[in-house]
Write an enzyme that holds these catalytic residues in place. Structure first.
Site: not given
Ligand code: ARG
Length: 428
Positions: A13, A93, A173
């Site tokens: 990506d 993040r 993922s």
């Molecule tokens: N559900 C979790 C969250 O919202 C994990 C997200 C995973 N992210 C990813 N890009 N695979 O923090």
């Protein structure tokens, strides 16, 4: 020429995003790969970014900042989203956004970009965090708008003679950092299906665990974990080492249906061996040294904290205020917690602290008891007084009700307000 600072993982990506951003916006792309402790060798990323058309590429090690500035406050706040998820992905993040914005300022770029799609929480966290730090910055999310499937992306890369990352396509993922690993998609989208063993990378299954449990002694100083089994180490190393031991004993697997910010319920699987152990230990020590009411209030705020982290509100006064509140009680959170790890189970076996509010002479049923037993009598009398008062009234009420049933007409005539008026017995 516009400059865009892209969070670059080295995967398909974000590799396709480099030429796409350059072509779509006539821009120069600066690729930034961050080490948040995902345990991958990131040297390849710089080379690949440049080979894919990035004007420049950086690899930044943010592990220490992540541990001290993000993981630690969340640990101290007891932040577990919906009681369970230690927020590894969510905590990463805001730091990614902050690093991108800082590099954008340094490189004179007016925009940042990331590879998130339009369905998850991560896009919200990155976009909102970036705008909190620089309200004027532009945020591009190519995968949210380009509408390409995986094979479209490969086609797009081939057409431009861009090296296509040869990663074995995983059925899941995943996202990983020092605090844990998030696993989604594939068979996991069926919430009834048990997570297959190949979904896990950091923790052993119960069957593969050693027969003998492990005891882990964690030392805390002012709310900071500082030593494992008597060996002092920096926080990043400590988290890593706890994760290794706990993972071997199968501790840290979480399987839940969670509420995403974007309104979807999703089935999520996590591995967070260090987070599960450290949260259990920190919470236990706090129970020992923090007064009852304060522990209760802190737990409530911990829920709010987890929500705000999850919902992308890291860079807000609310988070700072809860941090300040939590900080007031950390100096006492000093001492040791002993945990027993066995086949996926993590249990507290013991705790001690020089600041313990536990007082053996008050608690004991043996010799040396200093508790004032006689004082209990008066205390209970007053404590139970309101209960007793209600009980007396209820008895009266029951009697009045019984006579109302026996002679309804008479009751209404002689007492116009009746029971329904709330005036029973002696009224003023
Ligand atoms: N559900 C979790 C969250 O919202 C994990 C997200 C995973 N992210 C990813 N890009 N695979 O923090």
């Amino acid at each position: 020429m516009e400059r865009i600072v892209l969070a670059y993982s080295g995967g398909l990506d974000t590799s396709v995003a480099i030429p796409w951003l350059a072509e779509t916006y006539g821009a120069e792309v600066v690729a930034v790969t961050m080490d948040l402790g995902q345990g991958e060798n990131l040297d390849f990323a710089r080379e690949r970014a440049l080979a894919t058309g990035a004007a420049s590429a950086h690899v930044v090690d943010v592990r220490e900042e992540f541990a001290a500035g993000y993981i630690l406050p969340a640990l101290q706040a007891g932040a577990l989203y919906e009681d369970r998820y230690p927020l590894a992905t969510a905590l990463g993040r805001p730091l990614i956004a902050k690093t991108l914005v800082e590099i954008a300022h340094r490189e004179g770029a007016g925009a940042i970009a990331h590879g998130c799609t339009g369905k998850g929480n991560d896009q919200v966290r990155l976009d909102v965090s970036a705008r909190a730090l620089d309200p004027a910055i532009k945020v591009y999310a190519p995968a949210r708008v380009w509408g390409m499937t995986r094979s479209d992306e490969i086609e797009y890369a081939r057409a431009r003679s861009i090296p296509v990352p040869v990663t074995r396509e995983s059925p899941y993922s995943t996202d990983e950092n020092l605090w844990g690993r998030s696993i989604e998609c594939g068979i996991l989208e069926d919430p009834w299906a048990e997570a297959p063993e190949d979904a896990f990378a950091l923790t052993r299954s119960g069957r593969g665990c050693p027969d003998v449990p492990a005891y882990l002694e964690l030392a805390f100083e002012s709310g900071v974990p500082v030593a494992v089994n008597g060996v002092r180490m920096p926080l990043t190393e400590l988290i890593h080492s706890v994760a290794t031991i706990a993972g071997v004993h199968g501790v840290g697997r979480i399987d839940m249906v969670e509420n995403r910010l974007v309104g979807i319920k999703s089935r999520e699987v996590y591995e967070a061996p260090a987070a599960v152990v450290l949260h259990a230990a920190h919470r236990e020590l706090e129970s020992l040294v923090v007064p009852r009411d304060l522990v209760r209030l802190k737990r409530e705020l911990g829920v709010r904290y987890a929500d705000l982290v999850y919902n992308g509100l890291w860079f807000t006064p609310m988070r700072q205020a809860i941090d300040a509140f939590v900080a007031t009680m950390q100096p006492q959170v000093t001492g040791e917690v002993r945990l027993r790890l066995s086949r996926g189970d993590c249990r507290v076996a013991g705790r001690r602290s020089p600041f313990a509010l536990y007082d053996h002479s008050l608690a004991t049923y043996e010799k040396g008891d200093t508790f004032d037993h006689a004082a209990a009598e008066g205390f209970i009398k007053l404590w139970g007084l309101p209960v007793e008062t209600v009980a007396r009234q209820s008895a009266l009420l029951a009697r009045a009700g019984a006579s109302a049933v026996a002679a309804p007409r008479q009751a209404t005539e002689s007492a116009p307000l009746g029971v329904a008026g709330g005036c029973v017995g002696r009224c003023a």
